[in-house]
Scaffold this motif. Sequence first.
Motif, PDB file in Angstrom:
ATOM      1  N   VAL A 148      41.637  61.840  27.661  1.00 32.33           N
ATOM      2  CA  VAL A 148      42.685  62.276  26.730  1.00 32.33           C
ATOM      3  C   VAL A 148      42.593  63.781  26.482  1.00 32.33           C
ATOM      4  N   ALA A 149      42.142  64.544  27.479  1.00 32.50           N
ATOM      5  CA  ALA A 149      41.865  65.971  27.292  1.00 32.50           C
ATOM      6  C   ALA A 149      43.076  66.760  26.825  1.00 32.50           C
ATOM      7  N   GLU A 150      44.276  66.359  27.250  1.00 29.18           N
ATOM      8  CA  GLU A 150      45.475  67.101  26.870  1.00 29.18           C
ATOM      9  C   GLU A 150      45.962  66.747  25.461  1.00 29.18           C
ATOM     10  N   GLU A 151      45.212  65.891  24.780  1.00 30.78           N
ATOM     11  CA  GLU A 151      45.529  65.539  23.398  1.00 30.78           C
ATOM     12  C   GLU A 151      44.477  66.069  22.424  1.00 30.78           C
TER      13      GLU A 151
ATOM     14  N   TRP B  64      35.758  65.055  16.321  1.00 25.63           N
ATOM     15  CA  TRP B  64      35.143  63.821  15.829  1.00 25.63           C
ATOM     16  C   TRP B  64      35.944  62.600  16.249  1.00 25.63           C
ATOM     17  N   ALA B  65      37.254  62.743  16.322  1.00 25.28           N
ATOM     18  CA  ALA B  65      38.065  61.620  16.802  1.00 25.28           C
ATOM     19  C   ALA B  65      37.805  61.392  18.289  1.00 25.28           C
ATOM     20  N   ASN B  66      37.596  62.479  19.043  1.00 24.82           N
ATOM     21  CA  ASN B  66      37.287  62.360  20.467  1.00 24.82           C
ATOM     22  C   ASN B  66      35.927  61.695  20.675  1.00 24.82           C
TER      23      ASN B  66
ATOM     24  N   LYS C 177      38.178  56.295  14.614  1.00 24.94           N
ATOM     25  CA  LYS C 177      37.288  56.686  13.521  1.00 24.94           C
ATOM     26  C   LYS C 177      36.856  55.479  12.692  1.00 24.94           C
ATOM     27  N   ILE C 178      37.795  54.562  12.455  1.00 24.81           N
ATOM     28  CA  ILE C 178      37.445  53.335  11.723  1.00 24.81           C
ATOM     29  C   ILE C 178      36.413  52.537  12.510  1.00 24.81           C
ATOM     30  N   GLY C 179      36.639  52.441  13.825  1.00 25.18           N
ATOM     31  CA  GLY C 179      35.687  51.729  14.677  1.00 25.18           C
ATOM     32  C   GLY C 179      34.317  52.384  14.672  1.00 25.18           C
ATOM     33  N   LEU C 180      34.295  53.729  14.687  1.00 23.26           N
ATOM     34  CA  LEU C 180      33.030  54.450  14.627  1.00 23.26           C
ATOM     35  C   LEU C 180      32.298  54.147  13.326  1.00 23.26           C
ATOM     36  N   ALA C 181      33.036  54.209  12.207  1.00 22.80           N
ATOM     37  CA  ALA C 181      32.417  53.913  10.911  1.00 22.80           C
ATOM     38  C   ALA C 181      31.886  52.485  10.878  1.00 22.80           C
ATOM     39  N   ALA C 182      32.677  51.545  11.404  1.00 20.51           N
ATOM     40  CA  ALA C 182      32.250  50.143  11.423  1.00 20.51           C
ATOM     41  C   ALA C 182      30.986  49.964  12.250  1.00 20.51           C
ATOM     42  N   GLU C 183      30.945  50.620  13.417  1.00 16.81           N
ATOM     43  CA  GLU C 183      29.762  50.518  14.283  1.00 16.81           C
ATOM     44  C   GLU C 183      28.524  51.045  13.565  1.00 16.81           C
ATOM     45  N   LEU C 184      28.647  52.233  12.983  1.00 20.30           N
ATOM     46  CA  LEU C 184      27.483  52.837  12.350  1.00 20.30           C
ATOM     47  C   LEU C 184      27.020  52.041  11.130  1.00 20.30           C
ATOM     48  N   ILE C 185      27.972  51.516  10.358  1.00 22.74           N
ATOM     49  CA  ILE C 185      27.602  50.667   9.226  1.00 22.74           C
ATOM     50  C   ILE C 185      26.886  49.411   9.715  1.00 22.74           C
ATOM     51  N   GLY C 186      27.494  48.801  10.733  1.00 18.96           N
ATOM     52  CA  GLY C 186      26.916  47.565  11.257  1.00 18.96           C
ATOM     53  C   GLY C 186      25.542  47.758  11.844  1.00 18.96           C
ATOM     54  N   ILE C 187      25.297  48.924  12.445  1.00 16.46           N
ATOM     55  CA  ILE C 187      24.012  49.163  13.099  1.00 16.46           C
ATOM     56  C   ILE C 187      22.977  49.717  12.123  1.00 16.46           C
TER      57      ILE C 187
ATOM     58  N   ALA D 248      31.505  66.132  22.772  1.00 19.86           N
ATOM     59  CA  ALA D 248      31.817  64.745  22.406  1.00 19.86           C
ATOM     60  C   ALA D 248      31.159  63.769  23.378  1.00 19.86           C
ATOM     61  N   MET D 249      31.167  64.094  24.678  1.00 20.46           N
ATOM     62  CA  MET D 249      30.525  63.228  25.671  1.00 20.46           C
ATOM     63  C   MET D 249      29.027  63.109  25.413  1.00 20.46           C
ATOM     64  N   GLN D 250      28.395  64.244  25.176  1.00 23.54           N
ATOM     65  CA  GLN D 250      26.949  64.227  24.952  1.00 23.54           C
ATOM     66  C   GLN D 250      26.590  63.483  23.666  1.00 23.54           C
ATOM     67  N   LEU D 251      27.376  63.689  22.620  1.00 22.09           N
ATOM     68  CA  LEU D 251      27.160  62.952  21.377  1.00 22.09           C
ATOM     69  C   LEU D 251      27.305  61.451  21.594  1.00 22.09           C
TER      70      LEU D 251
END
Length: 518
Positions: A247-250, A34-36, A182-192, A261-264
């Motif tokens: 960031v695949a190695e992380e 989910w972070a990815n 994750k914070i940015g994701l939450a902000a985006e979804l709330i805003g949209i 994650a890419m498709q999502l």
Amino acid sequence: MGATPAGAPPKSEDAELLAALGYEERFDRKVSLWANFALGFVYLSPLVGVVSLFAVGLAAAGPPSIFWILIVGLGQLLVALVFGEVVSQFPLAGGLYQWSRRLWSGRYAWFTSWTYIACITIGITSTALFSSDFVASLFLGTADEPGVASTPGQRLVIAIAITVVCFLCNSFGTRTLALISKIGLAAELIGIVLVGLYLLIFARKNSPSVFLDTMGTAGPGGYFGAFLGASLVGLFLYYGFEACGEVAEEVPNPARSIPRAMQLTVVVGGLAAIFAFAGYALAAPDLPAIVSGADTNPIPAILQGSIGTVGTKLILVVTLTSFIAGVMSQQAAASRIVFSFARDDMFPGSRIFNRLSRRFHVPFNALIAVNVLPLVIFVFVYFSPDSLTKIAAFQVLAGYFAFQMVVFAALRMRLKGWRPAGAWTLGKAGTAVNVLALAYGVFAMVLLAMPTGDADAPFVDRWIALIGFLIVSAVGLAYLFIAKPDRKSTAPEGDAIDIAATLRERQTRLQTTARRTS
């Protein structure tokens, strides 16, 4: 695969795969699925994309410009599927560089990476600069004038501040990057989602039929040309999903989680962008003024008229959060590709840029490097405010070209007999998807390279995206053939077929062992 020394802890499956690909574990694997996904989503940033391009699309082709979000989304999903197969077999830091190297050669990868680094560096620049009007509206806007355009001086200060804050946050490691994503994701979804629903249900001032109304945007040659001109609404929006692979190695179990994650990122980002665009268009109190170009910054006024001053300020805070998360994800992706480039001794100053910080395990020197050019461009834009859209036009063309370098290399390797052997594959549909992704990419690059603006505008202004791309390409090719950086590297290249065979043999051994154990 290599034996584990006596007394040493056993390698994880991810570390074993990394060793099979020729590298040792150096990063901390703290980026979950989910972070990815959040990292790619905030890089793509549908909220930022829509608020930045809403007025541009309507002025070019009226409300039907919304359909470009769907058209481009389907095309980029094909590209994401191709990338998913490649990253599943090669889950390595540096994404596009590593994929093109293993699918073709070091020289081919060098040029791909040169183009992509130019794109992503300009991406940091344009995202930070585009945030300035929203910061100005947040702190300087009033009930009478909610949408405030920043002055050149304010734009310079805001862009530098955003870049520095994001750089500092990135310096604290993968965990911080994942948290802010994750914070940015939450902000985006709330805003949209919340604002979009409110606008569609309670603040709608226009009929959905407006999306079939060109509103007088057809030119002398008909509407088709105007509609093609609005393609930027979609083309500028859909890149960033590749950051999931940088960031695949992380990422734990990257061969399975990164393709998802890419498709999502593409699917959820596209649906969110359509939802946001539709909400703003249907709630616009004076849609003809936006289409005519009289209102170039309509979002704050739409929000002000729908949810009031306090609500508008809250949404501007959400938007600013998205801008910050977006710049952070771009910095992270750029620094990882520079690190990966340097790790293979393919980058000028490789000994400096292939290091990780001791405490947080981030490529700190590479992180510094990718922020130098944006600071220089901020100053340039201060003296030439009209250059921002021209810079952004080059950025997207360069990005699409780098994408298609990977897509083309994958198709070439398939025709030579490569069958992807990662944990995630398309199976028999892979070749057809690859061909369609390449066809879409060529079409997209043609649209991006087309002349823009008024026919009476200066030649350079109309062809700025293509001219900028050709200049960057010429410089990169000159360095490639003169300095020959690929000759200094001994890293594996063009081994996709061999690695696929190795992975299949390994999988067969594991299955045999499992059957015997059971």
